[in-house]
Motif scaffolding. Structure first.
Motif, mmCIF file in Angstrom:
data_model
loop_
_atom_site.group_PDB
_atom_site.id
_atom_site.type_symbol
_atom_site.label_atom_id
_atom_site.label_comp_id
_atom_site.label_asym_id
_atom_site.label_seq_id
_atom_site.Cartn_x
_atom_site.Cartn_y
_atom_site.Cartn_z
ATOM 1 N N GLU A 7 -2.458 18.984 -3.830
ATOM 2 C CA GLU A 7 -3.039 17.727 -3.366
ATOM 3 C C GLU A 7 -2.015 16.602 -3.434
ATOM 4 N N ASP A 11 -0.778 14.536 -0.296
ATOM 5 C CA ASP A 11 -0.994 13.091 -0.285
ATOM 6 C C ASP A 11 0.307 12.371 -0.016
ATOM 7 N N ALA A 15 0.906 10.213 3.248
ATOM 8 C CA ALA A 15 1.143 8.784 3.015
ATOM 9 C C ALA A 15 2.438 8.343 3.696
ATOM 10 N N TRP A 57 -6.600 13.267 6.384
ATOM 11 C CA TRP A 57 -6.530 13.086 4.940
ATOM 12 C C TRP A 57 -7.924 13.231 4.325
ATOM 13 N N HIS A 61 -9.016 16.188 1.862
ATOM 14 C CA HIS A 61 -9.533 15.748 0.568
ATOM 15 C C HIS A 61 -10.855 16.455 0.241
ATOM 16 N N LYS B 3 -11.808 10.177 -7.330
ATOM 17 C CA LYS B 3 -11.170 8.889 -7.519
ATOM 18 C C LYS B 3 -9.668 9.060 -7.730
ATOM 19 N N ARG B 5 -7.624 11.164 -6.552
ATOM 20 C CA ARG B 5 -6.849 11.385 -5.337
ATOM 21 C C ARG B 5 -6.823 10.131 -4.465
ATOM 22 N N LEU B 6 -7.906 9.359 -4.486
ATOM 23 C CA LEU B 6 -7.915 8.092 -3.741
ATOM 24 C C LEU B 6 -6.841 7.167 -4.295
ATOM 25 N N GLU B 7 -6.764 7.108 -5.640
ATOM 26 C CA GLU B 7 -5.749 6.267 -6.272
ATOM 27 C C GLU B 7 -4.351 6.761 -5.929
ATOM 28 N N ALA B 8 -4.158 8.082 -6.016
ATOM 29 C CA ALA B 8 -2.823 8.645 -5.760
ATOM 30 C C ALA B 8 -2.378 8.341 -4.332
ATOM 31 N N PHE B 9 -3.288 8.504 -3.376
ATOM 32 C CA PHE B 9 -2.931 8.255 -1.985
ATOM 33 C C PHE B 9 -2.622 6.771 -1.758
ATOM 34 N N SER B 10 -3.447 5.904 -2.318
ATOM 35 C CA SER B 10 -3.215 4.460 -2.165
ATOM 36 C C SER B 10 -1.906 4.059 -2.815
ATOM 37 N N ASP B 11 -1.647 4.602 -4.008
ATOM 38 C CA ASP B 11 -0.375 4.323 -4.684
ATOM 39 C C ASP B 11 0.787 4.733 -3.796
ATOM 40 N N ARG C 5 -1.584 5.750 -13.833
ATOM 41 C CA ARG C 5 -1.383 5.181 -12.512
ATOM 42 C C ARG C 5 -0.110 4.347 -12.449
ATOM 43 N N ALA C 8 2.562 6.854 -11.969
ATOM 44 C CA ALA C 8 2.533 7.429 -10.627
ATOM 45 C C ALA C 8 3.128 6.444 -9.613
ATOM 46 N N PHE C 9 2.767 5.167 -9.735
ATOM 47 C CA PHE C 9 3.265 4.174 -8.797
ATOM 48 C C PHE C 9 4.773 3.990 -8.955
#
Lengths: 195, 195, 195, 195
Positions: A7, A11, A15, A57, A61, B3, B5-11, C5, C8-9
């Protein structure tokens, strides 16, 4: 464990693909409205491809959410999907720069078609692995969207030489078809949790 | 799970957006001080946009920290936010290259405005989902910063045709307003943990 | 949770910075050895900056490993560090293209200096937060490397106008100083685990 | 904990490397079939390098799956591997633009050779650390693929000056050799779990 890294890698690649496309919208040399309007077709093709990548995505997911086991074959099927998705920025840039000429328009369709086939292969491999009683098999069901999309892409590729607006319309139509909330996996998961 | 994976993708997307901007600061062909000074407006607009993206990442981070459930709608509202943020490098590059001309300056404001609206939509959707008694609802409260920012952006867009320094000043002012430590979510979380 | 996070970022941003630099090594138009040799200074400056970013990633990794709590201030101190690191590809590209001219060489040093200061600020903030009895405080100790590096950078910046080879030598020396295995944090963690 | 971040960083860098290559496939200025065919060698070299990076990601993934402890030395051996992999987009772009000229073809082999050596070093360091009874040591076994690959790369580098098609054939052969499912690690893990 294995799934987490699959994943994370997917991602990362999606991204980057989604963000690399924006590099195609080159900063104009002028500062007038005409300079901005000149970018309109590039911008619109960016919007369409952003939505397509968002759909991929999202579906990816949901699919992996109900996947319990990852094999070496699944890793490669996933890389195969990422390969075709990685060509979307190229195809997007080409249709954007050539105001929807036939060949770029058809190539865009070919990339979408191959991505859809790659997604279908990945999904089939996971379902085969999970079993026909699995959450994913139930959630996907007859998968009419997955089966209809390639047909529309083929139509759009052919239509590119007749009228590029028809192709364009078909690409938008397929995107909208997928955008309509598809609660299959969410519903099946909810049911499974309630049992 | 969802959540994460949402955070990881946004990051991933925000990390790429923030770093792609630096590609706009092209290596000068000369090696004199004048070549470096020539890049000053591009550098300053990079600093401003870096801060804006930092604010978004920070707020996004805090918001998702107190989010307990993620729906398909939230995934799309998040992609919508990422779409507008992805246009920041373009707008930044344009104002940087045109020493703060009216149209680029206004377009920068439009991108910030749309990002603020997208963030507000995402936040509202999560609050609606979490309930009005949720940690997030309490933390956000009246959200006067979130409501004031779009007003300032609109003013800055209008001011771009009168005096671009006013627009510039407004963009800096809004950034500073958000930079002032906003402990709302941290405080509410601490309270909740102490109870 | 929060720390994950942040890591990760930071990983995302540093990964992108380190890879973006390679875009500066442009594919030559020719296909002869001379075309390749022409890229040598760009390649060597890439190697040096890759090592510097590797050192930062390594130290950042160890520091956060023993960090127990993350505050809003730490998030911003971390973004501040990432900002200066994000300028390394620009400075690297400039020294690479101008065969080590004085101004680019000094600007490279300024970026390294500001990165070192930003790292020191971040470290101090975390130590202040963790307490002087914390694992991190013990591991960092007197931090002579952290204190010596800025001095060498300042010397290298000044030396750029006298002899760029001296600056270059100093940048390489500082990198080697950090490359020598620094087991402080690893040792303190091992001790703590054995107690 | 430590391993997670090593994996995340490697995933990030490999994801970016794999996607950056696609930037080399520049959007053509024309819109005819000839413009597309002109890109064919660039596209084919992209496919080959995508597969190579996919193999590295896959093997890296499996290797770290059975790694239990990460040291500072392993972090650096991993960065060393990422360094050589980061040069693949450059070498790929060069062979793509020069229709398989001798020097670019040999440089491509050198980058593959150094990547293979870096992978071998990383693997040896992990095995040394895990012990000869470890899962990884058993899984890798005699590692004939790992030992044969550098030999083929050396042959391909030499062959570049005689006939670039031989080099090309050797690069494709090595990739296929690795693509054949290599269940060593998967099998050993399965056995270990069944015991």
């Amino acid at each position: 464990m294995k799934k987490t890294r699959l994943e994370a890698f997917s991602d990362g690649v999606i991204a980057i693909i989604i963000t690399i496309m924006v590099l195609e919208i080159k900063v104009p040399h002028g500062q007038e409205l005409a300079d901005l309007l000149h970018l309109l077709p590039i911008f619109l093709s960016y919007v369409l491809s952003f939505i397509y990548l968002g759909i991929y995505w999202n579906n990816h997911h949901h699919m992996l959410h109900v996947t319990t086991h990852v094999t070496g074959g699944i890793l490669w099927a996933n890389l195969h999907l990422l390969f075709w998705l990685s060509l979307i920025p190229f195809a997007t840039g080409w249709i954007g720069e050539h105001h929807f000429a036939p060949l770029p328009m058809a190539v865009y369709g070919v990339v979408l078609l191959m991505s859809a086939i790659a997604y279908y292969l990945l999904q089939s491999l996971i379902i085969k692995n999970e079993g026909s009683d699995s959450l994913l098999a139930k959630a996907v069901g007859k998968d009419w969207k997955g089966k209809l999309s390639p047909v529309f892409y083929l139509l759009a590729i052919a239509a590119a030489w007749l009228n590029t607006w028809v192709s364009e319309g078909l690409y938008i139509f397929v995107a909208l078809m997928w955008l309509i909330p598809d609660r299959r996996i969410e519903d099946v998961v909810k049911e499974a949790e309630e049992e």
